[in-house]
Design a protein around this motif. Structure first.
Motif, mmCIF file in Angstrom:
data_model
loop_
_atom_site.group_PDB
_atom_site.id
_atom_site.type_symbol
_atom_site.label_atom_id
_atom_site.label_comp_id
_atom_site.label_asym_id
_atom_site.label_seq_id
_atom_site.Cartn_x
_atom_site.Cartn_y
_atom_site.Cartn_z
ATOM 1 N N LEU A 170 34.149 86.372 60.707
ATOM 2 C CA LEU A 170 33.925 87.820 60.845
ATOM 3 C C LEU A 170 33.385 88.441 59.558
ATOM 4 N N VAL A 171 33.836 87.901 58.427
ATOM 5 C CA VAL A 171 33.349 88.412 57.138
ATOM 6 C C VAL A 171 31.858 88.082 56.955
ATOM 7 N N ARG A 173 29.629 87.266 59.420
ATOM 8 C CA ARG A 173 28.804 87.624 60.571
ATOM 9 C C ARG A 173 27.753 88.720 60.333
ATOM 10 N N PRO A 174 28.103 89.824 59.672
ATOM 11 C CA PRO A 174 27.096 90.886 59.508
ATOM 12 C C PRO A 174 25.861 90.445 58.729
ATOM 13 N N PHE A 175 25.985 89.321 58.003
ATOM 14 C CA PHE A 175 24.875 88.891 57.160
ATOM 15 C C PHE A 175 24.165 87.661 57.697
ATOM 16 N N LEU A 180 22.548 91.864 63.425
ATOM 17 C CA LEU A 180 23.231 92.710 62.436
ATOM 18 C C LEU A 180 22.542 92.702 61.078
ATOM 19 N N TYR A 183 20.310 95.431 59.580
ATOM 20 C CA TYR A 183 20.896 96.683 59.096
ATOM 21 C C TYR A 183 21.634 96.490 57.769
ATOM 22 N N ASN A 184 21.683 95.252 57.314
ATOM 23 C CA ASN A 184 22.440 94.945 56.098
ATOM 24 C C ASN A 184 21.571 94.332 55.012
ATOM 25 N N ASP A 186 19.826 95.499 52.661
ATOM 26 C CA ASP A 186 19.955 96.005 51.291
ATOM 27 C C ASP A 186 21.190 95.454 50.576
ATOM 28 N N LEU A 187 22.094 94.830 51.344
ATOM 29 C CA LEU A 187 23.297 94.255 50.737
ATOM 30 C C LEU A 187 23.223 92.735 50.664
ATOM 31 N N ALA A 191 26.139 90.853 48.604
ATOM 32 C CA ALA A 191 27.286 90.609 49.483
ATOM 33 C C ALA A 191 27.808 89.167 49.440
ATOM 34 N N LEU B 170 32.988 96.124 51.924
ATOM 35 C CA LEU B 170 32.003 95.328 52.673
ATOM 36 C C LEU B 170 32.614 94.667 53.901
ATOM 37 N N VAL B 171 33.883 94.281 53.779
ATOM 38 C CA VAL B 171 34.563 93.663 54.924
ATOM 39 C C VAL B 171 34.766 94.691 56.049
ATOM 40 N N ARG B 173 33.071 97.641 56.450
ATOM 41 C CA ARG B 173 31.859 98.391 56.783
ATOM 42 C C ARG B 173 31.301 98.166 58.194
ATOM 43 N N PRO B 174 31.207 96.906 58.676
ATOM 44 C CA PRO B 174 30.614 96.709 60.007
ATOM 45 C C PRO B 174 31.381 97.419 61.122
ATOM 46 N N LEU B 179 26.355 103.232 62.421
ATOM 47 C CA LEU B 179 25.156 102.469 62.787
ATOM 48 C C LEU B 179 25.515 101.037 63.177
ATOM 49 N N LEU B 180 26.470 100.452 62.443
ATOM 50 C CA LEU B 180 26.836 99.052 62.671
ATOM 51 C C LEU B 180 27.863 98.878 63.788
ATOM 52 N N LEU B 195 41.072 90.785 59.895
ATOM 53 C CA LEU B 195 40.468 91.026 58.585
ATOM 54 C C LEU B 195 41.458 91.656 57.597
#
Lengths: 205, 205
Positions: A170-171, A173-175, A180, A183-184, A186-187, A191, B170-171, B173-174, B179-180, B195
């Motif tokens: 889950l940590v 996943r956004p990257f 997803l 939208y990320n 810029d991080l 990250a 960051l953890v 944020r999603p 938006l996310l 988390l």
């Protein structure tokens, strides 16, 4: 593309494999110019010089072709990542490399081949089979690393391993999920190291 | 809406505040029916019974009105979350409640008032001022909790506090960024507890 293959001598049996690959490669090129969502199977057939009916002999839908392309694309990320992980010495360092390389490969796909990235993002939003198995593969790598760290005593052993793996996934996943990541972006630079450090603190015995 | 206020007696000074609030409330209602992006200031003026010129006396653009609405909306989330956090006894429990309540409030906004949620998501994608200060407020709450836990000895003190706070943000944020969140709704139930547990393991001394 060789029109004679599609019209004159429809290949069967093991040779099918070549036609399949040919269709996929041509479709990948077509999609990467014109986008996946806007293309119909008719457009594709016209552009790659096969008849529509012939394409349907090998793939039941446009999505079936998209799935192969998406699967190839995600597999190549996984392969590159596994190579990177193997090079590292300890489970901690492996995890850092793993996270960094996963994000870097995904970002690279985004910037190098936006239209293919769009297929992957679309696939993720629709839960296509290749994105589901991609998620499973990523979890599998995490589990292998966590087990290795537990065996060497580098990581704690109290938390149920499934819980640890799911939370780490889950940590990340956004990257690493193409839907997803866009939208990320810029991080994407900072990250992986910040989050790897947090995850490794959480794994400390 | 009272047309006579807008045409006959344009209020000034402290009374401006009331008209401002009136415009914001009417705009909020209008946007929550017709959506923010599709509405022009002319539409809005017609619908709420003020002249367009009069609205421009109080707000320099549609975005300026949207920012107030978005700010109110995000502030109400923060206020509810702070109340929840205060009730808890230890920093660990506070953190769990904080994460859970942040996500629950954001999900509630999504399902209860989709059009307002869309303003918040649009604001987040455009980096409007209220979403930036929302992010800062969330980080401020994280920092307060981490400091408290460090003081009571419940949390480790080796990691630079900024790094700890940024990583925890960051953890989260999603699941708290409008938006996310819309792409993570299917995880909004299980993610906060999984988390939170990972973050708390990372904070262990």
């Amino acid at each position: 593309m060789n029109k004679s293959i599609s019209k004159a001598t429809p290949l069967r049996g093991p040779a099918d494999h070549n036609v399949r690959t040919q269709i996929v490669e041509a479709a990948e090129e077509h999609f990467s110019h014109y986008g996946y969502e806007k293309t119909t199977v008719s457009d594709l057939a016209k552009s790659i010089g096969f008849s529509k009916a012939y394409i349907y002999k090998f793939f039941e839908s446009k999505q079936a072709i998209g799935e192969v392309i998406c699967g190839n694309c995600l597999n190549s990320i996984i392969t590159g990542v596994k190579d990177e992980v193997e090079k590292a010495s300890s489970p901690s360092i492996k995890f850092r490399h793993f996270f960094k390389k996963m994000v870097a490969s995904s970002v690279e796909l985004f910037f190098q081949d936006r239209k293919l990235y769009e297929i992957a993002a679309f696939a993720a939003s629709e839960n296509w089979a290749p994105t589901i198995s991609y998620g499973k593969e990523v979890k599998q790598i995490i589990e292998t690393l966590v087990r290795e760290g537990r065996e060497t005593g580098e990581f704690e052993r109290k938390t149920p391993i499934d819980e640890t793996v799911d939370a780490i996934y889950l940590v990340m996943r956004p990257f690493i999920n193409p839907l997803l990541l866009q939208y990320n972006l810029d991080l994407a630079e900072e990250a992986p190291s910040l989050l790897s450090a947090l995850v490794l603190r959480s794994l400390a015995p």
